[in-house]
Design a protein around this motif. Structure first.
Motif, PDB file in Angstrom:
ATOM      1  N   TYR A 111       9.749  41.717   8.771  1.00 38.83           N
ATOM      2  CA  TYR A 111       9.280  43.073   9.005  1.00 38.83           C
ATOM      3  C   TYR A 111      10.128  43.783  10.057  1.00 38.83           C
ATOM      4  O   TYR A 111      10.309  45.000  10.005  1.00 38.83           O
ATOM      5  CB  TYR A 111       7.803  43.068   9.412  1.00 38.83           C
ATOM      6  CG  TYR A 111       7.102  44.364   9.086  1.00 38.83           C
ATOM      7  CD1 TYR A 111       6.509  44.562   7.840  1.00 38.83           C
ATOM      8  CD2 TYR A 111       7.059  45.407  10.003  1.00 38.83           C
ATOM      9  CE1 TYR A 111       5.888  45.754   7.524  1.00 38.83           C
ATOM     10  CE2 TYR A 111       6.438  46.600   9.697  1.00 38.83           C
ATOM     11  CZ  TYR A 111       5.856  46.776   8.449  1.00 38.83           C
ATOM     12  OH  TYR A 111       5.259  47.971   8.142  1.00 38.83           O
ATOM     13  N   SER A 115      11.842  47.364   9.729  1.00 37.86           N
ATOM     14  CA  SER A 115      11.572  48.409  10.719  1.00 37.86           C
ATOM     15  C   SER A 115      12.864  49.015  11.239  1.00 37.86           C
ATOM     16  O   SER A 115      12.997  50.245  11.338  1.00 37.86           O
ATOM     17  CB  SER A 115      10.752  47.837  11.882  1.00 37.86           C
ATOM     18  OG  SER A 115       9.479  47.403  11.445  1.00 37.86           O
ATOM     19  N   ARG A 120      11.920  52.638  12.173  1.00 42.56           N
ATOM     20  CA  ARG A 120      10.592  52.496  12.748  1.00 42.56           C
ATOM     21  C   ARG A 120      10.627  51.606  13.987  1.00 42.56           C
ATOM     22  O   ARG A 120      11.520  50.774  14.124  1.00 42.56           O
ATOM     23  CB  ARG A 120       9.622  51.876  11.729  1.00 42.56           C
ATOM     24  CG  ARG A 120       9.315  52.762  10.531  1.00 42.56           C
ATOM     25  CD  ARG A 120       8.593  51.957   9.461  1.00 42.56           C
ATOM     26  NE  ARG A 120       7.998  52.785   8.431  1.00 42.56           N
ATOM     27  CZ  ARG A 120       8.666  53.265   7.390  1.00 42.56           C
ATOM     28  NH1 ARG A 120       9.971  52.993   7.252  1.00 42.56           N
ATOM     29  NH2 ARG A 120       8.063  54.014   6.484  1.00 42.56           N
ATOM     30  N   ILE A 123       6.589  46.459  15.260  1.00 44.93           N
ATOM     31  CA  ILE A 123       5.132  46.470  15.345  1.00 44.93           C
ATOM     32  C   ILE A 123       4.622  45.363  16.251  1.00 44.93           C
ATOM     33  O   ILE A 123       5.254  44.312  16.415  1.00 44.93           O
ATOM     34  CB  ILE A 123       4.492  46.322  13.942  1.00 44.93           C
ATOM     35  CG1 ILE A 123       4.912  45.004  13.283  1.00 44.93           C
ATOM     36  CG2 ILE A 123       4.857  47.509  13.061  1.00 44.93           C
ATOM     37  CD1 ILE A 123       4.185  44.695  11.996  1.00 44.93           C
ATOM     38  N   VAL A 141      -0.295  43.496   9.726  1.00 44.22           N
ATOM     39  CA  VAL A 141      -0.077  44.860   9.241  1.00 44.22           C
ATOM     40  C   VAL A 141      -1.361  45.443   8.659  1.00 44.22           C
ATOM     41  O   VAL A 141      -2.253  44.705   8.229  1.00 44.22           O
ATOM     42  CB  VAL A 141       1.019  44.900   8.148  1.00 44.22           C
ATOM     43  CG1 VAL A 141       2.381  44.573   8.730  1.00 44.22           C
ATOM     44  CG2 VAL A 141       0.680  43.935   6.998  1.00 44.22           C
ATOM     45  N   TYR A 144      -1.427  50.103   4.537  1.00 44.71           N
ATOM     46  CA  TYR A 144      -0.340  51.056   4.304  1.00 44.71           C
ATOM     47  C   TYR A 144       1.009  50.441   4.653  1.00 44.71           C
ATOM     48  O   TYR A 144       1.998  50.627   3.923  1.00 44.71           O
ATOM     49  CB  TYR A 144      -0.569  52.322   5.130  1.00 44.71           C
ATOM     50  CG  TYR A 144      -1.870  53.024   4.831  1.00 44.71           C
ATOM     51  CD1 TYR A 144      -2.060  53.708   3.637  1.00 44.71           C
ATOM     52  CD2 TYR A 144      -2.925  52.976   5.748  1.00 44.71           C
ATOM     53  CE1 TYR A 144      -3.266  54.349   3.359  1.00 44.71           C
ATOM     54  CE2 TYR A 144      -4.129  53.612   5.486  1.00 44.71           C
ATOM     55  CZ  TYR A 144      -4.293  54.300   4.289  1.00 44.71           C
ATOM     56  OH  TYR A 144      -5.480  54.921   4.013  1.00 44.71           O
ATOM     57  N   GLN A 145       1.069  49.724   5.751  1.00 46.07           N
ATOM     58  CA  GLN A 145       2.319  49.084   6.141  1.00 46.07           C
ATOM     59  C   GLN A 145       2.721  48.005   5.131  1.00 46.07           C
ATOM     60  O   GLN A 145       3.903  47.853   4.812  1.00 46.07           O
ATOM     61  CB  GLN A 145       2.175  48.473   7.531  1.00 46.07           C
ATOM     62  CG  GLN A 145       2.043  49.504   8.646  1.00 46.07           C
ATOM     63  CD  GLN A 145       1.665  48.888   9.976  1.00 46.07           C
ATOM     64  OE1 GLN A 145       0.831  47.972  10.047  1.00 46.07           O
ATOM     65  NE2 GLN A 145       2.267  49.377  11.049  1.00 46.07           N
ATOM     66  N   ASP A 148       4.004  49.845   2.024  1.00 48.14           N
ATOM     67  CA  ASP A 148       5.301  50.487   2.257  1.00 48.14           C
ATOM     68  C   ASP A 148       6.435  49.477   2.283  1.00 48.14           C
ATOM     69  O   ASP A 148       7.542  49.763   1.812  1.00 48.14           O
ATOM     70  CB  ASP A 148       5.268  51.275   3.571  1.00 48.14           C
ATOM     71  CG  ASP A 148       4.367  52.500   3.504  1.00 48.14           C
ATOM     72  OD1 ASP A 148       3.909  52.848   2.394  1.00 48.14           O
ATOM     73  OD2 ASP A 148       4.105  53.097   4.568  1.00 48.14           O
ATOM     74  N   TYR A 149       6.187  48.295   2.831  1.00 49.88           N
ATOM     75  CA  TYR A 149       7.217  47.260   2.851  1.00 49.88           C
ATOM     76  C   TYR A 149       7.602  46.857   1.425  1.00 49.88           C
ATOM     77  O   TYR A 149       8.793  46.755   1.101  1.00 49.88           O
ATOM     78  CB  TYR A 149       6.723  46.045   3.637  1.00 49.88           C
ATOM     79  CG  TYR A 149       7.709  44.901   3.693  1.00 49.88           C
ATOM     80  CD1 TYR A 149       8.681  44.856   4.683  1.00 49.88           C
ATOM     81  CD2 TYR A 149       7.666  43.868   2.765  1.00 49.88           C
ATOM     82  CE1 TYR A 149       9.592  43.803   4.744  1.00 49.88           C
ATOM     83  CE2 TYR A 149       8.566  42.820   2.813  1.00 49.88           C
ATOM     84  CZ  TYR A 149       9.526  42.791   3.804  1.00 49.88           C
ATOM     85  OH  TYR A 149      10.425  41.745   3.846  1.00 49.88           O
ATOM     86  N   ASP A 288      -6.644  51.090   7.138  1.00 48.47           N
ATOM     87  CA  ASP A 288      -5.929  51.140   8.419  1.00 48.47           C
ATOM     88  C   ASP A 288      -6.306  49.983   9.328  1.00 48.47           C
ATOM     89  O   ASP A 288      -5.925  49.960  10.507  1.00 48.47           O
ATOM     90  CB  ASP A 288      -6.163  52.474   9.118  1.00 48.47           C
ATOM     91  CG  ASP A 288      -7.634  52.717   9.485  1.00 48.47           C
ATOM     92  OD1 ASP A 288      -8.479  51.844   9.194  1.00 48.47           O
ATOM     93  OD2 ASP A 288      -7.932  53.784  10.032  1.00 48.47           O
ATOM     94  N   TYR A 303      -4.503  43.754  14.522  1.00 50.22           N
ATOM     95  CA  TYR A 303      -3.831  43.688  13.232  1.00 50.22           C
ATOM     96  C   TYR A 303      -3.424  42.282  12.840  1.00 50.22           C
ATOM     97  O   TYR A 303      -3.110  42.023  11.673  1.00 50.22           O
ATOM     98  CB  TYR A 303      -2.584  44.582  13.259  1.00 50.22           C
ATOM     99  CG  TYR A 303      -2.912  46.037  13.483  1.00 50.22           C
ATOM    100  CD1 TYR A 303      -3.344  46.839  12.432  1.00 50.22           C
ATOM    101  CD2 TYR A 303      -2.819  46.605  14.748  1.00 50.22           C
ATOM    102  CE1 TYR A 303      -3.668  48.171  12.644  1.00 50.22           C
ATOM    103  CE2 TYR A 303      -3.142  47.938  14.970  1.00 50.22           C
ATOM    104  CZ  TYR A 303      -3.564  48.711  13.914  1.00 50.22           C
ATOM    105  OH  TYR A 303      -3.890  50.025  14.113  1.00 50.22           O
TER     106      TYR A 303
END
Length: 332
Positions: A111, A115, A120, A123, A141, A144-145, A148-149, A288, A303
């Motif tokens: 990740y 990023s 980005r 995280i 994560v 959404y993350q 998106d990955y 989220d 998370y």
């Protein structure tokens, strides 16, 4: 020819075009190769990540299976259900097309490459989640993350990467729908043989706690070749959650309800007892990863409990596109 060469070929083709235009415009003057402004600063790391990802995709031949709490039809369970939950019942027939799924969860090392490539910030570098961060444990994560990955992988490779559906996840965890209560090499769960010991869990992250993620790939995969499904944190899937969905789920390639408030997760939180890690357990969370406290307040995170892996919705094993193969052959 490796996948890394495929990526390099695509970049090189674009650079050749730029140089040709420059020579035409400048007559006999010298020209220099202009950098590709769309190429990330960590391009070499991106290529290595793509190579590793492609190498570790496990092809899952499609078929039919009985999805849900299969205890009543599993001789080992003596006709009893594995759980008292109602949302994983009734047992129902599901037929899936073939697909591929990642052998491993997305790690923090993975990740971080993504990023940096997309501009980005890394995280979970500080605070509570930062204590549970290590390069080779699953990245924590939100939904959404995670989505998106996988979509970024799709753009990088040209293959339809996405989060797996809930049915795809369970089918793979059960090694194509077999009677495997846990996604281990033999369907059982035993510390030190196919599941980490307490010391191994503690040593995996700076938190040094038994309620921590553990190192990816520490023990053998399930018979299909997929590691730690449901055994190393919750795993996001693409479906919206509905506790009654199994009562009217379509047989062919179910994708979950068309809408909802929470997304499905499979697996268990770190530190939960073995029963929570059963492959038939269904969980859910707000996309989220926030939670509503008893007093009505919203708590964001932590998370670290929420992890992911990607799938590819193609009905044949992953191969290079024909056009890319031809380019590589010309470059030999």
């Amino acid at each position: 020819m490796e996948w890394r060469t495929t990526v390099m070929s695509r970049s090189s083709a674009g650079i050749v075009s730029v140089v040709a235009l420059a020579l035409t415009a400048c007559d006999d003057s010298e020209s220099s190769q202009a950098p590709d402004v769309n190429e990330p600063a960590n391009q070499q790391a991106v290529e290595a990540l793509i190579q590793k990802t492609m190498d570790n995709m496990v092809f899952v031949e499609g078929g039919s299976f009985e999805m849900g709490d299969f205890g009543p039809i599993d001789p080992k369970a003596e006709g009893l259900p594995y759980t008292t939950d109602t949302d994983n019942k009734p047992l129902h027939t599901v037929t899936l097309d073939s697909y591929s799924i990642a052998a491993y969860q997305v790690s923090y090392a993975d990740y971080d490459v993504y990023s940096e490539a997309t501009g980005r910030e890394k995280i979970n570098t500080e605070g509570f989640d930062g204590k549970y961060r290590a390069p080779d444990v699953p990245a924590g994560v939100d939904w959404y993350q995670a989505r998106d990955y996988c979509q970024w992988l799709a753009k990088q490779t040209g293959f339809p990467f996405a989060l797996p559906t809930e049915a795809q996840w369970e089918y793979a965890a059960r090694s194509r729908g077999g009677f495997y209560p846990f996604a281990t090499n033999d369907g059982l769960l035993e510390q030190g043989r196919n599941f980490p010991t307490l010391d191994e869990v503690r040593e995996s992250t700076p938190a040094n706690r038994i309620s921590s993620p553990h190192t990816i790939g520490l023990y053998p995969p399930n018979p299909l070749g997929v590691y730690q499904m449901g055994l190393n944190g919750f795993e996001w899937v693409s479906d919206w959650y509905d506790d009654n969905y199994y009562q009217n789920s379509p047989e062919h390639n179910p994708k979950g309800p068309p809408s909802g408030e929470e997304r499905v997760e499979r697996g268990a939180s770190y530190g939960e007892r073995a029963r929570a890690k059963l492959v038939v357990n269904r969980r859910s969370s707000l996309p989220d990863a926030s939670a509503v406290l008893p007093n009505g307040e919203i708590m964001n995170g932590p998370y670290m409990n929420h992890t992911s892996r990607c799938a590819v919705n193609l009905d044949s094993p992953l191969q290079k596109p024909q056009q890319t193969q031809e380019i590589d052959q010309k470059n030999l």
